[in-house]
Design a protein around this motif. Structure first.
Motif, PDB file in Angstrom:
ATOM      1  N   GLU A 191     -61.512 -31.396  58.487  1.00 40.43           N
ATOM      2  CA  GLU A 191     -62.946 -31.099  58.418  1.00 40.43           C
ATOM      3  C   GLU A 191     -63.624 -31.170  59.792  1.00 40.43           C
ATOM      4  N   ASN A 192     -63.080 -30.422  60.754  1.00 36.86           N
ATOM      5  CA  ASN A 192     -63.631 -30.371  62.110  1.00 36.86           C
ATOM      6  C   ASN A 192     -63.678 -31.732  62.790  1.00 36.86           C
ATOM      7  N   LYS A 193     -62.756 -32.609  62.397  1.00 36.04           N
ATOM      8  CA  LYS A 193     -62.637 -33.931  63.007  1.00 36.04           C
ATOM      9  C   LYS A 193     -61.200 -34.134  63.479  1.00 36.04           C
ATOM     10  N   PHE A 194     -61.063 -34.723  64.653  1.00 36.08           N
ATOM     11  CA  PHE A 194     -59.737 -35.113  65.146  1.00 36.08           C
ATOM     12  C   PHE A 194     -59.593 -36.605  64.904  1.00 36.08           C
ATOM     13  N   ILE A 195     -58.559 -36.987  64.170  1.00 33.67           N
ATOM     14  CA  ILE A 195     -58.415 -38.365  63.712  1.00 33.67           C
ATOM     15  C   ILE A 195     -57.158 -38.984  64.315  1.00 33.67           C
ATOM     16  N   ILE A 196     -57.334 -40.150  64.925  1.00 32.52           N
ATOM     17  CA  ILE A 196     -56.211 -40.918  65.478  1.00 32.52           C
ATOM     18  C   ILE A 196     -56.118 -42.228  64.701  1.00 32.52           C
ATOM     19  N   THR A 197     -54.969 -42.461  64.091  1.00 32.59           N
ATOM     20  CA  THR A 197     -54.745 -43.703  63.345  1.00 32.59           C
ATOM     21  C   THR A 197     -53.710 -44.540  64.079  1.00 32.59           C
TER      22      THR A 197
ATOM     23  N   ILE B 172     -63.224 -47.289  62.778  1.00 28.57           N
ATOM     24  CA  ILE B 172     -63.252 -48.253  61.687  1.00 28.57           C
ATOM     25  C   ILE B 172     -61.930 -49.012  61.685  1.00 28.57           C
ATOM     26  N   VAL B 173     -61.954 -50.224  61.144  1.00 26.78           N
ATOM     27  CA  VAL B 173     -60.769 -51.080  61.144  1.00 26.78           C
ATOM     28  C   VAL B 173     -60.496 -51.557  59.727  1.00 26.78           C
ATOM     29  N   ASP B 174     -59.237 -51.488  59.332  1.00 30.83           N
ATOM     30  CA  ASP B 174     -58.800 -52.025  58.045  1.00 30.83           C
ATOM     31  C   ASP B 174     -57.682 -53.008  58.329  1.00 30.83           C
TER      32      ASP B 174
ATOM     33  N   PHE C 281     -56.402 -49.077  62.869  1.00 31.98           N
ATOM     34  CA  PHE C 281     -57.622 -48.553  63.487  1.00 31.98           C
ATOM     35  C   PHE C 281     -57.664 -47.044  63.236  1.00 31.98           C
ATOM     36  N   THR C 282     -58.793 -46.554  62.760  1.00 29.55           N
ATOM     37  CA  THR C 282     -58.975 -45.119  62.558  1.00 29.55           C
ATOM     38  C   THR C 282     -60.104 -44.640  63.456  1.00 29.55           C
ATOM     39  N   ILE C 283     -59.754 -43.790  64.420  1.00 35.61           N
ATOM     40  CA  ILE C 283     -60.729 -43.273  65.393  1.00 35.61           C
ATOM     41  C   ILE C 283     -60.954 -41.802  65.099  1.00 35.61           C
TER      42      ILE C 283
END
Length: 404
Positions: A321-327, A374-376, A385-387
Motif C-alpha cells: 500500500e505505497n509503504k516500504f516496510i522493514i521488519t 512500532i515495537v512488539d 521492530f517494524t519501520i
C-alpha cells in the motif's frame, strides 16, 4: 486555426500566390505562439517519437535534467533520449519504459546540482494523442524540491515539540550529580574551617583528596550528560535523497553478519526485490539499522548464554500500500511491559553503561524520514521492530496535441 489550415490545404492548388503567402504568415505566427507557450511552461517538456527520439523540447527541461549534450544538437539524431541523460536513475527509468512500451507512468528522482544542493524531480511519461491516435510520447519534468523541503520542515517542527520532554529528563538527570557535588564541597569547607580552629592542623591524609575525586567524577558525569543532551536536541541534518533501501540493508547485513555468526547467531535477510526508492539519508539510515541490530545482538546474547543453537536475527523488507516496510526481529530475551512502554523515552536504559538516547535518536531519525516505527516484544521470547516509510506518490497526466 487548425481546422482553417486543413480546409485551405484541400484547396491549395486553387490559391493565389498572395493567399499562400498570407497562409504561411498565419502558420508562422501560430507556430511562434505555440513556441512561446512551451517556453513559458513551469514544467519541463520533451516531445519524443515511439523510439524515444527527441522531436521538440523547452528550455526548462534542459536546465532541470543533466544531459551530456545540448538538446539542440540531439534533435534529428537516431539515438534515444535516455542515452543522453547523465543521471543514471532517470536514464534507466526512460530506457525501461521504452523497452516495456509503457506510458502513463511516473517516478520521483533526486539529483545533485553542480553547486552540491539536492533537487527533487518528478518525471512523467504520457502518450501524445493526435486525432485520437498515438503519435509519440511526452516526457514531463516537474521540480518538487520546494514541496519536499516544506514536508521536511514540518517534520522538524514536530520534532521540536519533543524538546520539552528532553529538557525535563535532563533537569532530572543533573539534579543528583549537583547534589553530590554540593555535599562534598560542604564537607571540604567544614574540614578547612575546623583546621583553622585547631591551629591549621590538616585533616587526615587524603580526606580532602577523596572528596575532590568524587567532585571531579560528578563533574565528568555532568559533562557527559550535557554532551548527550546536545546530541539529542541537535537538529538532524539529513541530506535526503531517493535511495533503494533493499540495497542499503543488504550491504549492512553483509557488514555485521560475520560478527553475529561468530557469536553463533543465524542471520536471515529477505529483500523485497521491488526496486522501490524512498527518501532518506544513507548515513543516518545506517545508524538506525546498526543501532537496532546491536540491541538485538545484546538481547540474544543475554538469553542464549553459552549455547546459541536456535538463536536467530532476521531482517525482512516488503512493499504494501505505497509503504516500504522493514521488519527487524530477534528471538532474544525480549522486553518487559515497562521497558516496551518507555523504549523511545530519552534517558531510559536497561544497560549499565547506556546513555538512554540510542533509541531516542532512532525514533528521531525515522521521523525525519517521514517514517513510523512500532515495537512488539514479549519477555523471554524476542522483539520485532517494524519501520514503515512512505514511497513517493506517482501521479499520471495525459497530454494531447489535439485542440479543444
Amino acid at each position: 486555426m487548425r481546422s482553417y489550415v486543413k480546409r485551405v490545404k484541400q484547396k491549395a492548388e486553387k490559391l493565389s500566390k498572395e493567399q499562400v503567402l498570407s497562409l504561411l504568415e498565419d502558420v508562422v505566427d501560430e507556430n511562434e505562439n505555440l513556441f512561446s507557450v512551451l517556453e513559458s511552461l513551469s514544467t519541463g517538456l520533451l516531445i519524443i517519437d515511439d523510439d524515444y527520439r527527441l522531436l521538440r523540447y523547452n528550455t526548462i527541461a534542459e536546465s532541470w535534467l543533466p544531459f551530456s549534450e545540448r538538446l539542440e544538437d540531439i534533435l534529428g539524431t537516431e539515438n534515444a533520449i535516455w542515452e543522453y541523460v547523465e543521471d543514471e536513475d532517470v536514464s534507466n527509468f526512460l530506457r525501461n519504459c521504452m523497452e516495456k512500451n509503457t506510458t502513463n507512468c511516473s517516478e520521483d528522482f533526486s539529483t545533485v546540482t553542480s553547486g552540491g544542493s539536492v533537487r527533487f524531480l518528478t518525471v512523467t511519461i504520457s502518450p501524445l494523442i493526435t486525432e485520437g491516435e498515438l503519435n509519440g510520447k511526452v516526457i514531463l519534468v516537474r521540480d518538487i524540491t520546494e514541496k519536499k523541503n516544506q514536508d521536511i520542515l514540518l517534520h522538524r517542527m514536530e520534532n521540536l515539540a519533543n524538546l520539552t520532554n528532553l529538557a525535563a529528563g535532563m533537569a532530572h538527570e543533573i539534579k543528583n550529580p549537583l547534589g553530590a557535588i554540593s555535599i562534598h564541597i560542604q564537607l571540604i569547607q567544614k574540614a578547612l574551617a575546623k583546621a583553622r580552629e585547631n591551629d591549621d592542623k590538616l585533616p587526615a591524609p587524603k580526606f580532602v583528596e577523596d572528596h575532590i575525586d568524587i567532585v571531579n567524577e560528578e563533574i565528568d558525569h555532568l559533562n557527559k550528560l550535557v554532551m548527550d543532551f546536545l546530541l539529542a536536541v541537535r537538529p538532524v541534518k539529513a541530506q535526503l535523497q531517493l535511495k533503494e533501501p533493499d540495497k542499503l540493508v543488504e550491504n549492512l547485513v553483509s557488514f555485521f553478519k560475520p560478527e553475529f555468526n561468530r557469536e553463533g547467531i543465524e542471520v536471515i535477510f529477505k529483500s523485497s526485490e521491488s526496486g522501490k526508492r524512498i527518501l532518506l539519508d544513507e548515513k543516518l539510515f545506517r545508524d538506525v539499522i546498526m543501532n537496532i541490530s546491536q540491541n538485538s545482538l545484546a538481547a540474544i546474547k543475554s538469553k542464549y548464554i553459552g549455547d546459541r543453537i536456535g538463536a536467530k536475527f532476521c531482517i525482512s523488507n516488503s512493499v504494501r500500500e505505497n509503504k516500504f516496510i522493514i521488519t527487524i526481529a530477534d528471538n532474544g530475551c525480549g522486553m518487559s511491559e515497562e521497558t516496551l512502554a518507555k523504549i523511545f523515552e530519552p534517558y531510559y536504559t536497561t544497560k549499565a553503561n547506556g546513555t538512554g538516547l540510542g533509541m531516542t535518536m532512532v525514533y528521531k531519525i525515522i521521523k525525519e524520514f517521514s517514517g513510523e516505527i512500532i515495537v512488539d516484544s514479549k519477555e523471554g521470547e524476542g522483539t520485532a521492530f517494524t519501520i514503515t516509510f512512505p514511497i513517493p506518490q506517482k501521479d499520471t497526466k495525459l497530454l494531447t496535441s489535439e485542440s479543444r
